[in-house]
Enzyme design. Structure first.
Site, PDB file in Angstrom:
ATOM      1  N   ARG A   1       0.869  -1.085  -0.089  1.00 40.62           N
ATOM      2  CA  ARG A   1      -0.046  -0.230  -0.073  1.00 40.62           C
ATOM      3  C   ARG A   1       0.856   1.261   0.060  1.00 40.62           C
ATOM      4  O   ARG A   1       1.618   1.361   0.716  1.00 40.62           O
ATOM      5  CB  ARG A   1      -0.793   0.065   1.389  1.00 40.62           C
ATOM      6  CG  ARG A   1      -2.202  -0.490   1.176  1.00 40.62           C
ATOM      7  CD  ARG A   1      -3.086   0.033   2.271  1.00 40.62           C
ATOM      8  NE  ARG A   1      -2.498   0.194   3.514  1.00 40.62           N
ATOM      9  CZ  ARG A   1      -3.343   0.694   4.449  1.00 40.62           C
ATOM     10  NH1 ARG A   1      -4.578   0.789   4.377  1.00 40.62           N
ATOM     11  NH2 ARG A   1      -2.823   1.398   5.754  1.00 40.62           N
TER      12      ARG A   1
ATOM     13  N   THR B   1      -1.255   7.605  -0.576  1.00 35.88           N
ATOM     14  CA  THR B   1      -2.560   7.488  -1.444  1.00 35.88           C
ATOM     15  C   THR B   1      -3.425   6.180  -0.848  1.00 35.88           C
ATOM     16  O   THR B   1      -4.444   6.270  -0.856  1.00 35.88           O
ATOM     17  CB  THR B   1      -2.413   7.098  -2.953  1.00 35.88           C
ATOM     18  OG1 THR B   1      -1.705   5.970  -2.993  1.00 35.88           O
ATOM     19  CG2 THR B   1      -1.583   8.150  -3.580  1.00 35.88           C
TER      20      THR B   1
ATOM     21  N   ASP C   1       0.512  -2.685  12.370  1.00 41.44           N
ATOM     22  CA  ASP C   1       0.796  -2.974  10.927  1.00 41.44           C
ATOM     23  C   ASP C   1       1.250  -4.761  11.005  1.00 41.44           C
ATOM     24  O   ASP C   1       2.286  -5.150  11.764  1.00 41.44           O
ATOM     25  CB  ASP C   1       2.305  -2.190  10.573  1.00 41.44           C
ATOM     26  CG  ASP C   1       2.404  -2.767   9.138  1.00 41.44           C
ATOM     27  OD1 ASP C   1       2.782  -3.708   8.719  1.00 41.44           O
ATOM     28  OD2 ASP C   1       2.745  -1.760   8.143  1.00 41.44           O
TER      29      ASP C   1
ATOM     30  N   ASP D   1       4.795  -5.870   9.686  1.00 36.68           N
ATOM     31  CA  ASP D   1       5.791  -5.538  10.596  1.00 36.68           C
ATOM     32  C   ASP D   1       5.911  -6.498  11.978  1.00 36.68           C
ATOM     33  O   ASP D   1       6.962  -6.897  12.228  1.00 36.68           O
ATOM     34  CB  ASP D   1       5.673  -4.139  10.879  1.00 36.68           C
ATOM     35  CG  ASP D   1       6.297  -3.152   9.732  1.00 36.68           C
ATOM     36  OD1 ASP D   1       7.081  -3.683   8.969  1.00 36.68           O
ATOM     37  OD2 ASP D   1       6.086  -1.874   9.775  1.00 36.68           O
TER      38      ASP D   1
HETATM   39  C1  PRP Z   1      -1.242  -4.383   4.420  1.00 39.95           C
HETATM   40  C2  PRP Z   1      -2.006  -5.753   4.655  1.00 39.95           C
HETATM   41  C3  PRP Z   1      -2.887  -5.978   3.525  1.00 39.95           C
HETATM   42  C4  PRP Z   1      -3.177  -4.436   3.252  1.00 39.95           C
HETATM   43  C5  PRP Z   1      -4.505  -3.751   3.712  1.00 39.95           C
HETATM   44  O1  PRP Z   1      -0.289  -4.843   3.725  1.00 39.95           O
HETATM   45  O2  PRP Z   1      -1.308  -7.001   5.053  1.00 39.95           O
HETATM   46  O3  PRP Z   1      -2.315  -6.169   2.449  1.00 39.95           O
HETATM   47  O4  PRP Z   1      -2.093  -3.639   4.060  1.00 39.95           O
HETATM   48  O5  PRP Z   1      -4.863  -2.669   3.377  1.00 39.95           O
HETATM   49  P1  PRP Z   1      -6.185  -2.078   2.287  1.00 39.95           P
HETATM   50  O6  PRP Z   1      -7.142  -2.991   2.602  1.00 39.95           O
HETATM   51  O7  PRP Z   1      -6.254  -0.788   2.757  1.00 39.95           O
HETATM   52  O8  PRP Z   1      -5.238  -2.240   0.935  1.00 39.95           O
HETATM   53  P2  PRP Z   1       0.911  -3.836   3.299  1.00 39.95           P
HETATM   54  O9  PRP Z   1       0.471  -2.901   2.036  1.00 39.95           O
HETATM   55  O10 PRP Z   1       1.257  -2.919   4.511  1.00 39.95           O
HETATM   56  O11 PRP Z   1       2.178  -4.516   2.936  1.00 39.95           O
HETATM   57  P3  PRP Z   1       3.208  -5.559   3.899  1.00 39.95           P
HETATM   58  O12 PRP Z   1       2.016  -6.806   4.083  1.00 39.95           O
HETATM   59  O13 PRP Z   1       4.112  -5.783   2.934  1.00 39.95           O
HETATM   60  O14 PRP Z   1       3.515  -5.023   4.933  1.00 39.95           O
HETATM   61  N1  URA Z   2      -2.592  -2.721   7.060  1.00 42.22           N
HETATM   62  C1  URA Z   2      -2.079  -3.160   8.169  1.00 42.22           C
HETATM   63  O1  URA Z   2      -1.165  -4.050   8.492  1.00 42.22           O
HETATM   64  N2  URA Z   2      -2.855  -2.766   9.271  1.00 42.22           N
HETATM   65  C2  URA Z   2      -3.976  -1.897   9.124  1.00 42.22           C
HETATM   66  O2  URA Z   2      -4.219  -1.452  10.290  1.00 42.22           O
HETATM   67  C3  URA Z   2      -4.139  -1.476   7.919  1.00 42.22           C
HETATM   68  C4  URA Z   2      -3.530  -1.913   6.948  1.00 42.22           C
END
Ligand code: PRP
Ligand code: URA
Length: 209
Positions: A104, A108, A200, A203
Site C-alpha cells: 500500500r 494514497t 501493521d 511488521d
Molecule cells: C497490509 C495488509 C494488506 C493491506 C490492507 O499490507 O497486509 O495487504 O495492507 O490494506 P488495504 O485493505 O487498505 O489495501 P501492506 O500494504 O502494509 O504490505 P506488507 O504486508 O508488505 O506490510
Molecule cells: N495494514 C495493516 O497491516 N494494518 C492496518 O491496520 C491496515 C492495513
C-alpha cells in the site's frame, strides 16, 4: 451480507485479543496468526471437494472419501498473508501455493503490485486468499481481480481483522466470493489503519520496523 462469515469461536476471539496487544512479541504474534488461520481454515474448508478412494483396512477393502487431488490453492497477499499459509497447509499439506505481491502506498493507500504467480490450472481450484488485514479493501479487490483475470472462479478470502469499509468495498466489487473474517473492527483512521486493529501486520509478523 450473506457471503460474509464472521468467526464466533472463543478460541479465535481469544487469540485475536492477544494479537492486538502491543506487548505481544514477534514469535508469539507469528504463532498466533498461524493458529488463527488454522482455526478459520476449519470453517472455510467445510466444502472442500471429496472423492472416494479404495483403502484396505486391516479388516477389508472399502471406498472412503479423501480430498480431491488438484482442487485447492492458497494464495497469500505478500507480505502479511504469508503468515497464514502454514496454518492452512497443516490442514491440507498437498495445497498448491500462489503469491500476490502488493504493498500500500503510504500517501494514497492504493495497492501497488510487484509480484504475482498462481498455480496452474487455476480455474478448477478452490482458492483461499489470505491476508490478516482488510482495511480500505484496495489490496483485497486487486488480488481477487488478478485471480479472476487468470481464470479463478471459486474464491474465498480469509482476513483476521477487517474494517467495515473494506468489507463493503470487497463485497461490492466481488459479491460472488465468500469472506471469512475473524473480527470486524470499528473504523479506519486517517492513515487508513484499522481501529482498534493490531497495527501493521507485516511488521509484527516479520519483526520489521
Ligand atoms: C497490509 C495488509 C494488506 C493491506 C490492507 O499490507 O497486509 O495487504 O495492507 O490494506 P488495504 O485493505 O487498505 O489495501 P501492506 O500494504 O502494509 O504490505 P506488507 O504486508 O508488505 O506490510
Ligand atoms: N495494514 C495493516 O497491516 N494494518 C492496518 O491496520 C491496515 C492495513
Amino acid at each position: 451480507m450473506n457471503n460474509v462469515i464472521g468467526m464466533k469461536h472463543p478460541l479465535i476471539q481469544h487469540k485475536i485479543s492477544k494479537l492486538r496487544d502491543k506487548n505481544t512479541g514477534t514469535a508469539e504474534f507469528r504463532a498466533l496468526v498461524e493458529e488463527i488461520a488454522m482455526l478459520m481454515g476449519y470453517e472455510a474448508l467445510k466444502d472442500l471437494p471429496l472423492e472416494d478412494v479404495e483403502v484396505e483396512t486391516p479388516i477389508e477393502k472399502c471406498m472412503t472419501p479423501q480430498i480431491a487431488g488438484k482442487n485447492f490453492a492458497i494464495v497469500p497477499i505478500l507480505r502479511a498473508g504469508l503468515g497464514m499459509v502454514s496454518g492452512l497447509q497443516a490442514l491440507v499439506p498437498t495445497a498448491k501455493i500462489g503469491h500476490i505481491g502488493l504493498y500500500r502506498d503510504e500517501e494514497t493507500h492504493k495497492p501497488h503490485e510487484y509480484y504475482c504467480k498462481l498455480p496452474s490450472p487455476i480455474s478448477e481450484r478452490l482458492i483461499v486468499v489470505t491476508d490478516p488485514m482488510l482495511a480500505t479493501g484496495g489490496s483485497a479487490v486487486a488480488a481477487v481481480d488478478f485471480i479472476k483475470q487468470h481464470g479463478g472462479k471459486k474464491i474465498k478470502f480469509m482476513a483476521i481483522i477487517a474494517a467495515p469499509e473494506g468489507v463493503e468495498r470487497l463485497m461490492e466489487a466481488h459479491p460472488d466470493i465468500q469472506l471469512y473474517v475473524g473480527h470486524i473492527d470499528r473504523e479506519l483512521n486517517k492513515d487508513a489503519y484499522i481501529c482498534p486493529g493490531l497495527g501493521d501486520a507485516g511488521d509484527r509478523i516479520f519483526g520489521t520496523k
